[in-house]
Design a protein around this motif. Structure first.
Motif, short mmCIF file in Angstrom:
data_model
loop_
_atom_site.label_atom_id
_atom_site.label_comp_id
_atom_site.label_asym_id
_atom_site.label_seq_id
_atom_site.Cartn_x
_atom_site.Cartn_y
_atom_site.Cartn_z
N ASP A 1 0.85 -1.18 0.00
CA ASP A 1 0.00 0.00 0.00
C ASP A 1 0.89 1.24 0.00
OD1 ASP A 1 -1.45 2.27 0.95
OD2 ASP A 1 -3.05 0.89 1.50
N ALA A 2 0.84 1.95 -1.12
CA ALA A 2 1.74 3.09 -1.28
C ALA A 2 1.49 4.15 -0.20
CB ALA A 2 1.56 3.71 -2.66
N ARG A 3 0.25 4.25 0.26
CA ARG A 3 -0.06 5.28 1.24
C ARG A 3 0.63 4.98 2.56
NH1 ARG A 3 -6.20 4.09 0.22
NH2 ARG A 3 -5.25 2.19 1.02
N ALA A 4 0.52 3.73 2.96
CA ALA A 4 1.16 3.34 4.21
C ALA A 4 2.68 3.45 4.09
CB ALA A 4 0.77 1.92 4.58
N SER B 1 4.37 5.42 2.24
CA SER B 1 4.88 6.78 2.22
C SER B 1 4.72 7.45 3.58
CB SER B 1 4.22 7.59 1.11
OG SER B 1 2.83 7.60 1.25
N LEU B 2 3.69 7.06 4.31
CA LEU B 2 3.54 7.62 5.65
C LEU B 2 4.71 7.16 6.51
CD1 LEU B 2 2.11 9.09 7.86
CD2 LEU B 2 0.72 7.07 8.28
N GLN C 1 8.29 8.29 4.74
CA GLN C 1 8.41 9.72 4.42
C GLN C 1 8.75 9.93 2.95
OE1 GLN C 1 6.94 10.55 7.03
NE2 GLN C 1 8.33 11.83 8.22
N THR D 1 7.11 9.49 -1.04
CA THR D 1 5.90 9.14 -1.77
C THR D 1 6.19 8.50 -3.12
OG1 THR D 1 5.80 11.27 -2.87
CG2 THR D 1 4.68 11.09 -0.76
N HIS E 1 6.52 8.37 -9.99
CA HIS E 1 5.33 8.83 -10.71
C HIS E 1 5.41 10.34 -10.86
CE1 HIS E 1 3.00 5.07 -10.47
NE2 HIS E 1 3.76 4.86 -9.42
N LEU E 2 4.48 10.86 -11.62
CA LEU E 2 4.49 12.30 -11.83
C LEU E 2 3.11 12.89 -11.54
CD1 LEU E 2 6.17 14.71 -12.83
CD2 LEU E 2 5.04 14.39 -15.03
N CYS E 3 3.11 13.88 -10.71
CA CYS E 3 1.88 14.59 -10.40
C CYS E 3 1.97 15.98 -11.02
CB CYS E 3 1.72 14.69 -8.89
SG CYS E 3 0.11 15.25 -8.37
N LEU F 1 0.85 20.68 -2.68
CA LEU F 1 1.76 19.62 -3.12
C LEU F 1 2.86 19.40 -2.11
CD1 LEU F 1 2.43 20.10 -6.92
CD2 LEU F 1 1.39 18.18 -5.76
N THR G 1 1.82 19.31 2.21
CA THR G 1 1.07 18.10 2.55
C THR G 1 1.93 16.87 2.28
OG1 THR G 1 0.19 17.84 0.32
CG2 THR G 1 -1.09 19.16 1.85
N ARG G 2 3.14 17.09 1.79
CA ARG G 2 4.08 15.99 1.55
C ARG G 2 3.52 15.00 0.54
NH1 ARG G 2 8.55 18.11 3.59
NH2 ARG G 2 7.77 19.63 5.07
N ARG G 3 2.85 15.55 -0.44
CA ARG G 3 2.25 14.70 -1.45
C ARG G 3 3.29 14.26 -2.47
NH1 ARG G 3 -3.15 14.11 -2.66
NH2 ARG G 3 -3.90 15.73 -1.30
#
Lengths: 338, 338
Positions: free
Chosen positions: B50-53, B55-56, B59, B61, B98-100, B117, B120-122
């Motif tokens: 899970d990329a969210r976990a 990255s949390l 630190q 993303t 990836h690219l945002c 961006l 929020t450490r996105r």
DNA sequence: TTTTTGATAGAATACGTATTCTGAGCGAGA
DNA sequence: TCTCGCTCAGAATACGTATTCTATCAAAAA
């Protein structure tokens, strides 16, 4: 890195972290005095939520994924994609979503990107562009119930949400325009046989002829690819006919430009000797000589609908309809003028 | 949603979640038998982190941010940006990022996007395109130590990492090319005065003249904007001179096309009567008549360097140098041919 | 006065991963 | 035989937020 967490805000406000969260979320069940205290601290020290923590907790990332399967090289020179990406960024941004763009070059990498965006939960939903009929992702996405929307057409099932141009209407629009100008012998230079967009525009061409009571002449129809060279070759062949057409519908602006070059080389005036119209209203249409008439595709509308439908799906609102068809628009320029 | 977590994999393998994590991360301190057991379970049931976990926890993303401040409309029709975005996607993808993409329309929203961006450490790092000299973001980014790289130029401090085209060299390249073709009276149609890209190309033009021992004629230099109309107007003015130039360097392809149109309208043959060269090698250069010579900007190289430098910064590797200058490349076509 | 209800806020927990801490087991050296 | 050190794996914890659970207190109802 002077970024404060809710915990620290809480300490400064002499309340609990839960209360800070409640204040931030606008929960009504918090005393006015505490609320003010917290807000004051936030105002003074600043606070921005950590998107990573939020998305882990809430299972939402606030990000849409856009996957195109084109090589970066194609992507770089195709104005359609840049316009599409730009428009999606715009509309997603208006709804508070970010956009993550990935390109799948090879079929092999397509799978990898799919895994990486979707199963890692990096995005909340997916916009797929120009899917193929044999697209192995579609059934899996459907099965998983993952929110996604298609730009383009997909036949095997009508369970998917999709947005597409009215290509039949576009073909008809171009042809009717030429008929209105008095043309009776109109050619069609197509792209690859079997591609939806080409077949549809061809259907529109046929319908317009039929409705105007004009004969269909098979020798006036050619298939090939989307290149300028193909337009050039076919225009030459058409001009070699004993009875050449007085107008040409070319499936794409580039093809039309090829036809334009052929006409100019042979001293055939455009539009007097032969009128030419293309599709997509590519930016360079207005810079060629003569400026090229074209049927514009409403990219922004396409993007807007796709984005809205996807966000509706993500936020559990039932979108109104599954299939959206966006009408196209005729752009008249000198190449079909009187 | 049949997505398994490490916890579940652990249960199925009769080990602890920590061990699963270790196996996945390739930690050597895990017994071969357990490793195999875990791998077998993963192979059977599938597992995607899970990329969210991640990255949390870590630190990181795994996402780069790209911010352009252009309206979506401009963005949509500017081939430079689509090419840039495409190339960055490509190179970032190769490195597993990836690219945002976000676009800041108004100055007001620029701040918001920056907040959203960055704080929020996105994203792990930022690529900024065409910053302005008065860019309030730069000092803040520097102060926070947030990894970012510039595409373009920034004068106030040399502490930033940046990649830019060699615009002076590009101006020189174009001018030298015309001089080699025998031209002695060469005009320069510029864009807005004060914009780096215009001033630099102008400097290159001046230098080439000087080195060739040619006189500089102020009446042959015009400033304005990047539009086709501006090129048209200025070309007409140049052709009205008692001694018109035999060649024109136009700061941008669009401007060059305007000049081309003016020449054609007045019956001045290109290149015999007047040679014309533009910049950027926009896709439509090859479709105008005659095909337009241009100095191509190496967008892919620009993107590649920017991406690599940014990723180096993110991963705590010291990039080799702060300022990168990417040379441009002459593309000869008929508009400057003999 | 006692019980109930309601409002409010703190404590605790979960999201899924990565890592540190702790402890068990074992071979080697004294 | 006892300790030291070492390997390995499970337990515990932290990342920062959102939410549920629980406790407190006061006011209203009995």
């Amino acid at each position: 890195m002077p970024e404060l967490t809710q915990e620290q805000i809480a300490k400064l406000s002499r309340v609990s972290q839960a209360t800070v969260s409640r204040v931030l979320r606008g929960d009504p069940r918090v005393n006015e005095e505490l609320r003010q205290r917290v807000l004051a601290v936030i105002k003074k020290h600043g606070y921005v939520p950590d998107a990573r923590a939020q998305s882990l907790r809430s299972q939402r990332t606030g990000t849409l994924g856009l996957v195109v399967h084109r090589s970066p090289k194609q992507l770089a020179r195709d104005p359609f994609f840049s316009a599409l990406i730009a428009a999606i960024i715009e509309f997603a941004g208006e709804e508070g979503y970010h956009l993550c763009v990935d390109a799948a070059r090879a079929l092999q990498s397509r799978r990898a990107i799919y895994e990486d965006l979707l199963r890692t939960r990096r995005v909340d939903g997916l916009i797929l562009v120009e899917p193929q009929t044999q697209d192995e992702r579609m059934p899996r996405l459907l099965e998983e119930g993952f929110p996604f929307v298609l730009i383009g057409r997909y036949e095997p099932t009508d369970a998917v949400y999709s947005v597409d141009n009215d290509n039949v209407g576009a073909g008809r629009l171009a042809t009717e325009h030429l008929i209105r100008q008095g043309h009776r012998r109109i050619a069609y230079i197509g792209g690859p046989r079997g591609l939806f967009v080409c077949e549809d525009r061809y259907q529109g061409y046929r319908k317009a002829l039929e409705e105007a009571g004009l004969d269909y002449a098979p020798e006036l129809v050619g298939w090939g690819d989307f290149s300028e060279a193909h337009g050039y070759r076919w225009a030459n062949r058409l001009l070699d006919l004993p009875q050449p057409p007085t107008a040409v519908v070319a499936v794409d602006d580039l093809v039309a430009i090829g036809a334009l070059r052929a006409a100019k080389e042979r001293g055939v005036a455009v539009p007097q000797g032969m009128a030419i119209i293309g599709f997509n209203d590519t930016p360079f249409c207005q810079y060629v000589d003569p400026p090229l008439s074209s049927v514009a595709v409403e990219i922004r509308t396409l993007a807007q609908i796709a984005t809205r439908v996807l966000i509706d799906l993500i936020e559990d609102r039932q979108p109104a309809q599954r299939r959206h068809i966006v009408p196209c628009r005729l752009v008249e320029r000198a190449s079909t003028g009187r």
